[in-house]
Design an enzyme around this catalytic site. Sequence first.
Site, PDB file in Angstrom:
ATOM      1  N   VAL A   1       0.854  -1.189   0.000  1.00 39.95           N
ATOM      2  CA  VAL A   1       0.000   0.000   0.000  1.00 39.95           C
ATOM      3  C   VAL A   1       0.891   1.241   0.000  1.00 39.95           C
ATOM      4  CG1 VAL A   1      -1.836   1.217   1.199  1.00 39.95           C
ATOM      5  CG2 VAL A   1      -1.752  -1.268   1.307  1.00 39.95           C
TER       6      VAL A   1
ATOM      7  N   ASP B   1     -13.412 -11.065  10.329  1.00 41.23           N
ATOM      8  CA  ASP B   1     -11.986 -10.956  10.651  1.00 41.23           C
ATOM      9  C   ASP B   1     -11.704  -9.703  11.470  1.00 41.23           C
ATOM     10  OD1 ASP B   1      -8.904 -11.327   8.705  1.00 41.23           O
ATOM     11  OD2 ASP B   1      -9.466 -11.878  10.745  1.00 41.23           O
TER      12      ASP B   1
HETATM   13  C1  LIG Z   1      -3.315  -5.020   5.194  1.00 39.87           C
HETATM   14  C2  LIG Z   1      -2.924  -3.609   4.933  1.00 39.87           C
HETATM   15  O1  LIG Z   1      -3.043  -3.110   3.823  1.00 39.87           O
HETATM   16  N1  LIG Z   1      -2.429  -2.929   6.023  1.00 39.87           N
HETATM   17  C3  LIG Z   1      -2.083  -1.566   5.992  1.00 39.87           C
HETATM   18  C4  LIG Z   1      -0.897  -1.218   5.189  1.00 39.87           C
HETATM   19  C5  LIG Z   1      -1.086   0.286   5.055  1.00 39.87           C
HETATM   20  N2  LIG Z   1      -2.541   0.451   4.898  1.00 39.87           N
HETATM   21  C6  LIG Z   1      -3.204   1.716   4.959  1.00 39.87           C
HETATM   22  C7  LIG Z   1      -4.428   1.941   4.304  1.00 39.87           C
HETATM   23 CL1  LIG Z   1      -5.150   0.682   3.359  1.00 39.87          CL
HETATM   24  C8  LIG Z   1      -5.067   3.180   4.399  1.00 39.87           C
HETATM   25  N3  LIG Z   1      -4.544   4.188   5.125  1.00 39.87           N
HETATM   26  C9  LIG Z   1      -3.374   3.993   5.781  1.00 39.87           C
HETATM   27  N4  LIG Z   1      -2.674   4.832   6.559  1.00 39.87           N
HETATM   28  C10 LIG Z   1      -1.563   4.149   6.958  1.00 39.87           C
HETATM   29  C11 LIG Z   1      -0.569   4.746   7.826  1.00 39.87           C
HETATM   30  C12 LIG Z   1      -0.604   6.035   8.304  1.00 39.87           C
HETATM   31  N5  LIG Z   1       0.489   6.185   9.072  1.00 39.87           N
HETATM   32  C13 LIG Z   1       0.881   7.393   9.806  1.00 39.87           C
HETATM   33  N6  LIG Z   1       1.188   5.059   9.119  1.00 39.87           N
HETATM   34  C14 LIG Z   1       0.560   4.172   8.349  1.00 39.87           C
HETATM   35  C15 LIG Z   1       1.037   2.772   8.151  1.00 39.87           C
HETATM   36  N7  LIG Z   1      -1.541   2.881   6.468  1.00 39.87           N
HETATM   37  C16 LIG Z   1      -2.667   2.784   5.722  1.00 39.87           C
HETATM   38  C17 LIG Z   1      -3.209  -0.717   5.408  1.00 39.87           C
END
Ligand SMILES: CC(=O)N[C@H]1CCN(c2c(Cl)cnc3[nH]c(-c4cn(C)nc4C)nc23)C1
Length: 282
Positions: free
Chosen positions: A29, A138
């Site tokens: 991502v 989940d």
């Molecule tokens: C299974 C999966 O996709 N897991 C996570 C990865 C990042 N993702 C995010 C998704 Cl899908 C959406 N928004 C996010 N924001 C972040 C994030 C923000 N900070 C400050 N640090 C992070 C990390 N991550 C996301 C989902």
Amino acid sequence: LIEQPTIKQFHLGMFEIGRPLGKGKFGRVYLARERTSGFICALKVLHKSELSQGGVERQVRREIEIQSNLRHPNILQLFGHFHDSKRVFLILEFAAKGELYKHLRRENRFPEWKASQYIAQMASALRYLHRKHIIHRDIKPENILVGIHGEIKISDFGWSVHAPNSRRKTMCGTLDYLPPEMIKPGTSDNSYNEKVDLWSLGVLTYEFLVGEAPFEDTPVMTQRRIARADMSIPSFVSPEARDLIKKLLVLDPEKRIPLEQVQTHAWIVKHCTKSSSSRDKS
Ligand SMILES: CC(=O)N[C@H]1CCN(c2c(Cl)cnc3[nH]c(-c4cn(C)nc4C)nc23)C1
């Protein structure tokens, strides 16, 4: 001339790709910005080869189909998707404060007022999903993100299905959140319904307040303890929170407290401020 409705066609060139935000089981991502509008989003990149090897194309199609039709402040929004020859791209809402489980690990456990607001938001999101006959299946800290105002966002609908549903093939990942009816083969039919999310909500409440899951143990012991609802609640947990946990972690799915009663439970009402993020918008 008949006005054609503008169906938004997305393609990779529309986005400036920023830093990697993390990776799921099947994809990475990235932070992304849509060039013309400057809109910030999270772009999930899935490789078609990996999806076919993992036999999860159907699951991804279902994730897209389910999540695109959902609109709720505590559910991560899927704005659209597109693909090229090798990859599938999901345009997801960006949750500015990242992954909830990292906050939980860092803080060890949440104060009761914070845990209670999170559970109220979860109950609101689950009511919305269950009204659409969608079971998430989940619910766990790893699948919850935190928005800019500290509100939580359920993400990762890879495992959600339309209710009622017969048991799928084996699960991967932690057993901690699985309800008894998904663990031991049912006597007559091994079907289950939305009530599985109530059990997981109970496990989540416990983990927010205690800092570890109620049945955490070796895999074999975890299964045995779940099947018996064998857990103990530490004395530092308030009587109201203890009452709610015990009403959710009930072996018989039909006897678990319904979501409406979760939202009006003393422990929830006691802590809910009238701030917008916690008010029930379901
Ligand atoms: C299974 C999966 O996709 N897991 C996570 C990865 C990042 N993702 C995010 C998704 Cl899908 C959406 N928004 C996010 N924001 C972040 C994030 C923000 N900070 C400050 N640090 C992070 C990390 N991550 C996301 C989902």
